[in-house]
Design a protein around this motif. Structure first.
Motif, short mmCIF file in Angstrom:
data_model
loop_
_atom_site.label_atom_id
_atom_site.label_comp_id
_atom_site.label_asym_id
_atom_site.label_seq_id
_atom_site.Cartn_x
_atom_site.Cartn_y
_atom_site.Cartn_z
N HIS A 172 -10.56 3.87 6.14
CA HIS A 172 -9.51 4.78 6.58
C HIS A 172 -10.02 6.01 7.32
CE1 HIS A 172 -6.95 2.21 4.24
NE2 HIS A 172 -5.90 2.96 4.46
N ASP A 206 0.79 -1.23 0.00
CA ASP A 206 0.00 0.00 0.00
C ASP A 206 0.83 1.28 0.00
OD1 ASP A 206 -2.76 1.19 0.24
OD2 ASP A 206 -1.86 2.04 2.04
N LYS A 244 -8.43 -5.03 3.63
CA LYS A 244 -9.12 -3.97 2.89
C LYS A 244 -9.24 -4.35 1.42
CE LYS A 244 -6.90 -0.66 0.99
NZ LYS A 244 -6.01 0.49 0.74
N TYR A 245 -8.14 -4.78 0.83
CA TYR A 245 -8.16 -5.16 -0.58
C TYR A 245 -9.11 -6.33 -0.84
CZ TYR A 245 -4.01 -2.27 -1.52
OH TYR A 245 -3.14 -1.23 -1.69
N CYS A 254 -2.33 -7.58 -4.70
CA CYS A 254 -2.65 -6.29 -4.08
C CYS A 254 -1.90 -5.16 -4.77
CB CYS A 254 -2.31 -6.31 -2.59
SG CYS A 254 -3.35 -7.36 -1.56
N LEU A 264 -9.80 3.23 -2.29
CA LEU A 264 -8.69 2.69 -1.51
C LEU A 264 -8.71 3.21 -0.08
CD1 LEU A 264 -5.84 2.98 -4.18
CD2 LEU A 264 -7.09 0.91 -3.51
N ASN A 265 -9.57 4.20 0.19
CA ASN A 265 -9.70 4.74 1.54
C ASN A 265 -10.74 3.98 2.37
OD1 ASN A 265 -7.81 6.91 1.29
ND2 ASN A 265 -9.32 8.00 0.04
N LYS A 308 -3.68 -2.11 -6.90
CA LYS A 308 -3.52 -0.68 -6.57
C LYS A 308 -2.87 0.07 -7.73
CE LYS A 308 -1.97 2.76 -3.31
NZ LYS A 308 -1.45 3.08 -1.96
N GLU A 312 -4.22 -4.22 6.12
CA GLU A 312 -4.41 -3.52 4.85
C GLU A 312 -4.79 -4.50 3.75
OE1 GLU A 312 -4.74 0.23 3.21
OE2 GLU A 312 -3.83 -0.10 5.17
#
Length: 341
Positions: free
Chosen positions: A224, A123, A174-175, A199, A220-221, A203, A171
């Motif tokens: 977050h 990330d 998240k993906y 990943c 991608l947030n 991205k 993280e």
């Protein structure tokens, strides 16, 4: 401009850097990483290059105005020129900081990064977001400045502390919500290195489409907005904080509660995440909202972009008012007190 991403062995790093067309290499390295790897990756002994080395405090401690001033003035005192190339060696905080130095030094010089943590590999080291922190929040002072090269050497993970490794896994989760292929790779228990590559490529594709985060890159947030506030409030690692941010979105804000999905991913990746830091306590809504209102994703003084994920692989971006965020947290305060995964 795109970054060249290369998955390589650690012993290939020196030769790759020596191919850069410059006679001047500026090196910023995390002091802990440098202590372990300076002999394995002898970056002070590059053929045909003058290396100017600024040793960085470890982790987030580097991302201050004071350190930015120190690094920039140190390099300027060494008569650096505009064709100098800056190399970052360390985790996400080091690359954030190094890229910021490169972005402002002589109005911008080229730079490359060697991410040494799982989080920075999947990330923080990718995408060209560079920044330092301020008293008002994380990464609020920064720029967009693509690294020329990103060299990912998996051997660095062998010495990564457990807490840092766990942060990277957060993280990756998240993906797994954003992309069905990554989700499936985790559920079919593919090797971690394959998951890392997927990943990275995911991205990279999104960044190519939307470098300055005007549209699709905003997904991608996911997790977050609340994650950054939780990170600051409870001094948790970034990835773990993002996971708790995701948990609140899934269990408190969405119509479709996907906490069971989060729990399955957590178990498959062996992520230590069970009790929230506020379990059976009052969730600090006022403190969290103070930080949320200063988040970079604010689009006005009253609202911000908020990421939802009602279905795996189909995240959505919605504008939501700060008033609604706060009201939802207050209305579901009892559920928040009991939140666990």
């Amino acid at each position: 401009m795109d970054s060249k991403i290369e998955f390589c062995e650690i012993d290939k790093l020196v030769s790759s850097i020596e191919k850069i067309e410059t006679d001047q290499i500026l090196l910023i390295a995390d002091l802990n990483v440098w202590g372990m790897y300076s002999k394995i990756v002898p970056l002070l002994e590059l053929k045909g290059k003058k290396v100017i080395f600024w040793k960085a405090p470890d982790g987030e401690k580097v991302k201050t105005f004071e350190n930015l001033n120190s690094a920039v003035n140190f390099f300027l005192s060494k008569n650096v020129h505009r064709n100098a190339h800056l190399i970052s060696l360390g985790g996400g905080a080091t690359s954030d900081f190094s890229g910021m130095v490169a972005a402002i030094l002589l109005r911008g010089i080229k730079w490359s990064t060697i991410p040494t943590t799982l989080l920075s590999m999947v990330d923080a080291g990718i995408g060209g977001k560079v920044a330092i922190n301020s008293a008002h929040g994380k990464n609020l002072i920064g720029a967009f400045h693509h690294p020329e090269n990103i060299w990912i050497a998996h051997e660095f993970l062998e010495t990564l502390p457990k807490e840092e490794f766990q942060s990277g896994l957060g993280e990756i989760i998240k993906y797994a919500f954003l992309n069905k292929e990554i989700n499936n790779s985790i559920k079919t228990e593919e090797p971690l290195l394959e998951i890392i590559k997927k990943c990275v490529l995911y991205k990279e594709a999104i960044v190519k489409e939307d470098f300055k985060e005007k549209g699709q890159r905003k997904i991608l947030n996911f997790g977050h907005t609340l994650g950054h506030a939780i990170e600051t409030t409870y001094s948790l690692s970034h990835g773990i904080s993002v996971c708790w941010g995701i948990a609140i979105v899934l269990g408190i804000f969405q119509k479709k509660n996907l906490l069971s999905e989060l729990n399955e991913l957590k178990e498959l990746l062996s992520l230590d995440l069970e009790d929230s830091p506020w379990l059976n306590k009052t969730f600090p809504i006022s403190d969290i909202m103070r930080l949320v209102k200063k988040d970079k994703k604010s689009t006005s003084s009253t609202e911000m972009d908020f990421i939802f994920c009602e279905e795996i692989g189909t995240p959505t971006i919605e504008k939501i008012s700060f008033e609604k965020i706060e009201k939802t947290l207050m209305d579901k305060s009892d559920e928040l007190r009991k939140l666990s995964i």
